[in-house]
Design a protein around this motif. Structure first.
Motif, PDB file in Angstrom:
ATOM      1  N   LEU A  40       0.822  -1.209   0.000  1.00  0.00           N
ATOM      2  CA  LEU A  40       0.000   0.000   0.000  1.00  0.00           C
ATOM      3  C   LEU A  40       0.855   1.258   0.000  1.00  0.00           C
ATOM      4  N   ASP A  41       1.958   1.237   0.738  1.00  0.00           N
ATOM      5  CA  ASP A  41       2.841   2.404   0.785  1.00  0.00           C
ATOM      6  C   ASP A  41       3.474   2.653  -0.582  1.00  0.00           C
ATOM      7  N   LEU A  42       3.966   1.595  -1.211  1.00  0.00           N
ATOM      8  CA  LEU A  42       4.577   1.758  -2.532  1.00  0.00           C
ATOM      9  C   LEU A  42       3.550   2.251  -3.549  1.00  0.00           C
ATOM     10  N   ALA A  43       2.346   1.710  -3.500  1.00  0.00           N
ATOM     11  CA  ALA A  43       1.315   2.140  -4.442  1.00  0.00           C
ATOM     12  C   ALA A  43       1.003   3.614  -4.274  1.00  0.00           C
ATOM     13  N   ARG A  44       0.966   4.077  -3.031  1.00  0.00           N
ATOM     14  CA  ARG A  44       0.703   5.493  -2.784  1.00  0.00           C
ATOM     15  C   ARG A  44       1.792   6.373  -3.384  1.00  0.00           C
ATOM     16  N   ARG A  45       2.983   5.814  -3.530  1.00  0.00           N
ATOM     17  CA  ARG A  45       4.106   6.559  -4.104  1.00  0.00           C
ATOM     18  C   ARG A  45       4.298   6.260  -5.586  1.00  0.00           C
ATOM     19  N   GLY A  46       3.295   5.589  -6.177  1.00  0.00           N
ATOM     20  CA  GLY A  46       3.310   5.368  -7.612  1.00  0.00           C
ATOM     21  C   GLY A  46       4.122   4.181  -8.072  1.00  0.00           C
ATOM     22  N   VAL A  47       4.481   3.274  -7.162  1.00  0.00           N
ATOM     23  CA  VAL A  47       5.317   2.119  -7.501  1.00  0.00           C
ATOM     24  C   VAL A  47       4.448   0.867  -7.534  1.00  0.00           C
ATOM     25  N   PRO A  48       4.354   0.189  -8.675  1.00  0.00           N
ATOM     26  CA  PRO A  48       3.583  -1.056  -8.728  1.00  0.00           C
ATOM     27  C   PRO A  48       4.338  -2.206  -8.070  1.00  0.00           C
ATOM     28  N   ALA A  49       3.584  -3.141  -7.502  1.00  0.00           N
ATOM     29  CA  ALA A  49       4.195  -4.293  -6.843  1.00  0.00           C
ATOM     30  C   ALA A  49       3.316  -5.506  -7.042  1.00  0.00           C
ATOM     31  N   ILE A  50       3.946  -6.669  -7.150  1.00  0.00           N
ATOM     32  CA  ILE A  50       3.239  -7.945  -7.156  1.00  0.00           C
ATOM     33  C   ILE A  50       3.510  -8.613  -5.813  1.00  0.00           C
ATOM     34  N   LEU A  51       2.449  -9.070  -5.164  1.00  0.00           N
ATOM     35  CA  LEU A  51       2.563  -9.654  -3.828  1.00  0.00           C
ATOM     36  C   LEU A  51       2.180 -11.121  -3.895  1.00  0.00           C
ATOM     37  N   PHE A  52       3.099 -11.991  -3.477  1.00  0.00           N
ATOM     38  CA  PHE A  52       2.873 -13.433  -3.456  1.00  0.00           C
ATOM     39  C   PHE A  52       2.613 -13.899  -2.027  1.00  0.00           C
ATOM     40  N   ASP A  53       1.527 -14.646  -1.846  1.00  0.00           N
ATOM     41  CA  ASP A  53       1.265 -15.266  -0.548  1.00  0.00           C
ATOM     42  C   ASP A  53       0.861 -16.706  -0.784  1.00  0.00           C
ATOM     43  N   GLU A  54       1.453 -17.613  -0.016  1.00  0.00           N
ATOM     44  CA  GLU A  54       1.213 -19.028  -0.252  1.00  0.00           C
ATOM     45  C   GLU A  54      -0.149 -19.482   0.255  1.00  0.00           C
ATOM     46  N   ASN A 328       9.565   3.035   6.722  1.00  0.00           N
ATOM     47  CA  ASN A 328      10.921   3.530   6.506  1.00  0.00           C
ATOM     48  C   ASN A 328      11.410   3.179   5.106  1.00  0.00           C
ATOM     49  N   LEU A 329      11.100   1.984   4.642  1.00  0.00           N
ATOM     50  CA  LEU A 329      11.623   1.512   3.366  1.00  0.00           C
ATOM     51  C   LEU A 329      10.888   2.085   2.161  1.00  0.00           C
ATOM     52  N   GLY A 330       9.577   2.298   2.283  1.00  0.00           N
ATOM     53  CA  GLY A 330       8.757   2.634   1.117  1.00  0.00           C
ATOM     54  C   GLY A 330       9.239   3.848   0.351  1.00  0.00           C
ATOM     55  N   TRP A 331       9.446   4.959   1.034  1.00  0.00           N
ATOM     56  CA  TRP A 331       9.816   6.189   0.324  1.00  0.00           C
ATOM     57  C   TRP A 331      11.215   6.101  -0.272  1.00  0.00           C
ATOM     58  N   LYS A 332      12.097   5.387   0.410  1.00  0.00           N
ATOM     59  CA  LYS A 332      13.460   5.255  -0.093  1.00  0.00           C
ATOM     60  C   LYS A 332      13.488   4.404  -1.368  1.00  0.00           C
ATOM     61  N   LEU A 333      12.771   3.280  -1.331  1.00  0.00           N
ATOM     62  CA  LEU A 333      12.738   2.425  -2.510  1.00  0.00           C
ATOM     63  C   LEU A 333      12.053   3.134  -3.673  1.00  0.00           C
ATOM     64  N   ALA A 334      11.019   3.924  -3.391  1.00  0.00           N
ATOM     65  CA  ALA A 334      10.343   4.670  -4.453  1.00  0.00           C
ATOM     66  C   ALA A 334      11.292   5.669  -5.114  1.00  0.00           C
ATOM     67  N   LEU A 335      12.116   6.350  -4.314  1.00  0.00           N
ATOM     68  CA  LEU A 335      13.083   7.286  -4.887  1.00  0.00           C
ATOM     69  C   LEU A 335      14.111   6.564  -5.747  1.00  0.00           C
ATOM     70  N   VAL A 336      14.559   5.398  -5.286  1.00  0.00           N
ATOM     71  CA  VAL A 336      15.547   4.633  -6.055  1.00  0.00           C
ATOM     72  C   VAL A 336      14.937   4.145  -7.362  1.00  0.00           C
ATOM     73  N   ILE A 337      13.742   3.597  -7.311  1.00  0.00           N
ATOM     74  CA  ILE A 337      13.092   3.086  -8.519  1.00  0.00           C
ATOM     75  C   ILE A 337      12.795   4.219  -9.484  1.00  0.00           C
ATOM     76  N   GLY A 338      12.441   5.379  -8.954  1.00  0.00           N
ATOM     77  CA  GLY A 338      12.132   6.524  -9.802  1.00  0.00           C
ATOM     78  C   GLY A 338      13.347   7.246 -10.347  1.00  0.00           C
ATOM     79  N   GLY A 339      14.539   6.857  -9.902  1.00  0.00           N
ATOM     80  CA  GLY A 339      15.755   7.472 -10.412  1.00  0.00           C
ATOM     81  C   GLY A 339      16.165   8.746  -9.703  1.00  0.00           C
ATOM     82  N   ALA A 340      15.502   9.088  -8.590  1.00  0.00           N
ATOM     83  CA  ALA A 340      15.871  10.299  -7.854  1.00  0.00           C
ATOM     84  C   ALA A 340      16.959  10.036  -6.830  1.00  0.00           C
ATOM     85  N   ALA A 341      17.249   8.785  -6.540  1.00  0.00           N
ATOM     86  CA  ALA A 341      18.276   8.423  -5.564  1.00  0.00           C
ATOM     87  C   ALA A 341      18.961   7.156  -6.033  1.00  0.00           C
TER      88      ALA A 341
END
Length: 536
Positions: A40-54, A328-341
């Motif tokens: 949900l955090d990544l989606a709010r920051r515009g990052v798509p994700a696939i979630l696997f649950d067994e 803590n991780l969501g915004w940092k990963l979003a910046l990395v994926i978006g090319g800002a960091a």
């Protein structure tokens, strides 16, 4: 269970078995509290994700029931806090008993005007169900039930996952893998990683019972309860008239025997009284475990929640700590994926959240040592403290029935900038949830409502608004954009006479200045934002 029926989520035959498998920016292993928060955090920051649950449902049993204020603030930003507040049981107060005597009480609500209470009690299955419903409506989240990660390999550019389903197996490439698959993490096992730390010998029984009592919703902790034979016990009210009872069993037990109704029922009756009707909802036995991975980032694989660390349940630091991992991780990963960091920013996730886990483990270990003394001398010390606590306030600070979850103060973060203001809120601290008014956003009632998207610079008093700010930074003036009628907000930061406070996307303070320039702000952001970074 009598009061709750686990939903069954739809499994669909994956299209990946029939053709091309598109590369995903992020794959998440595990659809529990932390994995869903992460998606949900990544989606709010515009990052798509696939979630696997067994599995194809939420957790069975109440499990993590105490949801802390900081967790509710995070979930509010993600659009899921309201149904939890409506369903959960609010509490701020705790009572500590020794023998037949209530020796003291405490109140955890330090901000009377705060947006949320110190805690709500809500069974984990409800929290997960509310988040699944929200995630299913989010086009950037691809929920995959009955999808099990069985193998992985990574290189410098990404991760390849082998995913097993009822209809076959496929290989899913992704740029980043987030392991949120819990205490028995498959990802952790596949990578040959293990926890470091301590497993304690004592066992505790959880008995969730259904009973209708008008007792107030408070935390009750009992040392040497008069009904015995337990050395300690705990009681919390949950939703649906479900009450969580915890009983200390000791080190040498037969788990199967202790879980039999004929042994659970007498314990419950001694605690609540022989004439109170009740039904057993769910039982489980747990041991204290205070352990952590040595590192939370392993190349393109990032560990969060119970997959990264374990703490004992007393103190409500497990689930709440995992939600803060995702925050803590969501915004940092979003910046990395978006090319800002650059990817190096993710090393700050590792540093900050390992420090948070170390603090949680320290508090949990101390609570365990106090609750379950391991020697005659420590038992004498504990009993002396409890005897004094009834009459002397100083002794109450020594009583440890579980130091309850608080947000981590990231005071030693490698990202922190200057700390020129002398208020209680310092760089690394979460911002206070104080009430404000904002003419441009009338729906915002508290400061946290204005934060959490990107970087925000709070400019107090006559501080200049700083023309030429870096593009990712929004400037809010107080007063001006933000009304701070009684000055409480400025006082919290030590900005009564003006100043600037830079806030991170996760609502933690990054730096404070008496007077800042745009160049000062850019200098603080340099370790965070990399203009030369490429999308990763």
């Amino acid at each position: 269970m009598r009061t709750y029926t686990n939903p069954v989520f739809d499994y669909a035959r994956p299209a990946e078995l029939d053709g091309d498998v598109p590369r995903r920016p992020v794959a998440i292993a595990g659809g529990g509290l932390v994995g869903l928060t992460m998606a949900l955090d990544l989606a709010r920051r515009g990052v798509p994700a696939i979630l696997f649950d067994e599995d194809d449902t939420v957790s069975y049993g109440s499990r993590s029931v105490c949801q802390a204020r900081r967790t509710l603030e995070i979930w509010d930003r993600l659009g899921v806090a309201q149904p939890m507040m409506e369903k959960g049981v609010t509490w701020n107060e705790g009572h500590v008993f020794y023998g037949e005597e209530r020796i003291y009480t405490f109140n955890l609500q330090d901000h009377p005007a705060a947006r949320f209470p110190a805690f709500i009690n809500l069974q984990q299955y409800y929290c997960e169900e509310f988040m699944v419903r929200r995630a299913a409506a989010e086009p950037l989240i691809d929920l995959r039930w009955r999808h099990r990660v069985t193998a992985l390999e990574q290189d410098g550019g990404g991760v390849r996952l082998t995913v097993e389903t009822p209809d076959g197996t496929f290989v899913q490439p992704c740029d980043w893998l987030i392991a949120a698959d819990g205490v028995r993490s498959t990802v952790r096992q596949l990578m040959g990683l293990d926890f470091e730390g301590q497993v304690f010998a004592d066992h505790f029984l959880i008995a969730d019972i259904v009973m209708e009592r008008d007792w107030p919703a408070i935390r009750r902790f009992y040392f040497d309860p008069p009904w015995g034979p337990e050395d300690s016990a705990l009681m919390h009210k949950q939703a649906d008239n479900v009450w969580r009872l915890d009983f200390q069993l000791g080190p040498d037990i037969d788990r199967d025997e202790e879980l039999k109704d004929e042994n659970v029922i007498p314990r419950v009756r001694r605690m609540i009284g022989p004439d109170t009707p009740f039904e057993i909802e769910w039982t489980s036995i747990y041991t204290f475990q205070c352990r952590s991975l040595e590192r939370y980032r392993h190349g393109r694989v990032l560990f969060v929640g119970d997959a990264a660390h374990q703490v004992s349940p007393f103190g409500a630091r497990g689930g709440n700590g995992g939600v803060q991992d995702a925050d803590n991780l969501g915004w940092k990963l979003a910046l990395v994926i978006g090319g800002a960091a650059g990817p190096a920013l993710l090393d700050s996730y590792d540093a900050e959240r390992r420090a948070a886990a170390a603090e949680n483990i320290l508090n949990s270990t101390r609570a365990t040592d106090f609750i379950t003394p391991k020697s005659p001398a420590s038992k004498v010390y504990r009993d002396a403290v409890l005897q004094l606590a009834g009459a002397f306030p100083f002794a109450r600070t020594l009583v440890n029935s579980g130091r309850l979850s608080l947000p981590k103060r990231l005071l030693d973060s490698p990202l922190n900038g200057p700390a020129e203001l002398d208020g209680a809120i310092r760089p690394g601290d979460p911002v206070p949830a104080l009430p404000v008014r904002c003419a441009a956003r009338p729906e915002a009632t508290h400061l946290i409502d204005l934060l959490g998207g990107g970087f925000v610079l709070l400019a107090f008093g006559e501080a200049p608004a700083l023309d030429g700010m870096p593009a990712p930074v929004e400037v809010l003036r107080a007063p001006g954009d933000v009304a701070d009628a009684d000055g409480a907000l400025a006082a919290a930061f030590g900005a009564q006479n003006g100043g600037h406070v830079l806030v991170r996307p996760d609502q933690h303070v990054l730096a404070s200045w008496r007077r800042a320039t745009a160049a000062d702000v850019r200098a603080v952001l340099e370790p965070v934002l990399d203009p030369e970074a490429k999308a990763a």
